[in-house]
Design an enzyme around this catalytic site. Structure first.
Site, PDB file in Angstrom:
ATOM      1  N   ASP A 101      35.803  49.334  35.545  1.00 55.68           N
ATOM      2  CA  ASP A 101      36.800  48.322  35.914  1.00 55.68           C
ATOM      3  C   ASP A 101      38.125  48.979  36.292  1.00 55.68           C
ATOM      4  OD1 ASP A 101      35.775  45.436  34.319  1.00 55.68           O
ATOM      5  OD2 ASP A 101      34.849  47.346  33.860  1.00 55.68           O
ATOM      6  N   ASP A 127      35.378  55.737  35.067  1.00 58.79           N
ATOM      7  CA  ASP A 127      35.530  54.429  34.434  1.00 58.79           C
ATOM      8  C   ASP A 127      34.967  53.417  35.432  1.00 58.79           C
ATOM      9  OD1 ASP A 127      36.570  52.332  32.758  1.00 58.79           O
ATOM     10  OD2 ASP A 127      38.247  52.164  34.153  1.00 58.79           O
ATOM     11  N   ASP A 162      48.916  39.130  35.615  1.00 59.63           N
ATOM     12  CA  ASP A 162      49.495  40.406  35.199  1.00 59.63           C
ATOM     13  C   ASP A 162      49.343  40.636  33.694  1.00 59.63           C
ATOM     14  OD1 ASP A 162      50.198  41.102  37.741  1.00 59.63           O
ATOM     15  OD2 ASP A 162      52.319  40.552  37.553  1.00 59.63           O
TER      16      ASP A 162
END
Length: 206
Positions: free
Chosen positions: A6, A4, A35
């Site tokens: 990010d 992956d 968050d």
């Protein structure tokens, strides 16, 4: 080795977060805390924007604004995670084929990969628009294995979200969850866990 992007190879969250909040402000929505943005990423830009504004408020104009804003600010604060440069060197030294499969657009995926010169080591990269389906579908993984004629037992999918783990598992290969990233395993069951990027080297060579 299938990665992956990010939250796995590259720490992109600050640029995503700031671009998203800029978009929210432009359209009169309240800003998100970091968050909360982290909890919304992993399923592509459309889903990110939809989660940020709410499904009933979603509009393609908002998504377009975010895509433009993020594209213009994509590497302001983005950086490779500590330990990733060493991992990439190890892949090159061991002549291990490596592919990136991201759910962000292929154009933005390429922009980041080339900015950090990862194109010198990584064989190929795909975005969420490269195939008919994206992660957690197994299609991107299966296409990569087919292209490089890699047997399933010789491949591993590595990512920081359950979409990565589900994609790899559905394709029939081993999976590794990167807990240092942004996502969660949810109901998926990875074969390996990496709390730090440097741990990926041991997993790859095991």
């Amino acid at each position: 080795m299938i990665f992956d992007l990010d939250g796995t190879l590259v720490d992109t969250i600050d640029d995503i977060h700031e671009s998203l909040n800029c978009t929210l402000k432009h359209f009169g929505f309240p800003p998100l805390k970091l968050d909360k943005t982290k909890s919304y990423v992993g399923d592509g830009m459309r889903k990110l924007v939809e989660r940020a504004v709410g499904e009933v408020n979603f509009d393609s104009e908002i998504e377009s604004h975010f895509r433009t804003t993020y594209s213009e600010n994509i590497v302001n604060k983005t950086k490779l995670f500590d330990g990733i440069p060493d991992l990439l060197k190890e892949l090159r030294n061991k002549q291990i084929n490596s592919v990136v499969i991201s759910n962000k657009s292929s154009a933005l995926t390429e922009k980041i990969i080339k900015y950090f010169h990862m194109d010198k080591i990584i064989n190929d990269w795909y975005g969420g628009d490269s195939f008919k389906t994206k992660k957690p579908s197994p299609e991107p993984v299966l296409k990569a294995l087919e292209k490089y004629k890699i047997e399933k037992e010789h491949a591993i999918m590595t990512g920081d979200n359950h979409t990565d783990i589900l994609s790899g598992a559905a394709a029939g290969i081993k999976t590794c969850f990167c807990s240092y990233g942004y996502g969660s395993t949810a109901s998926s069951k990875p074969d390996y866990y990496a709390d730090k990027p440097k741990e990926l080297i041991k997993i790859i060579l095991s």
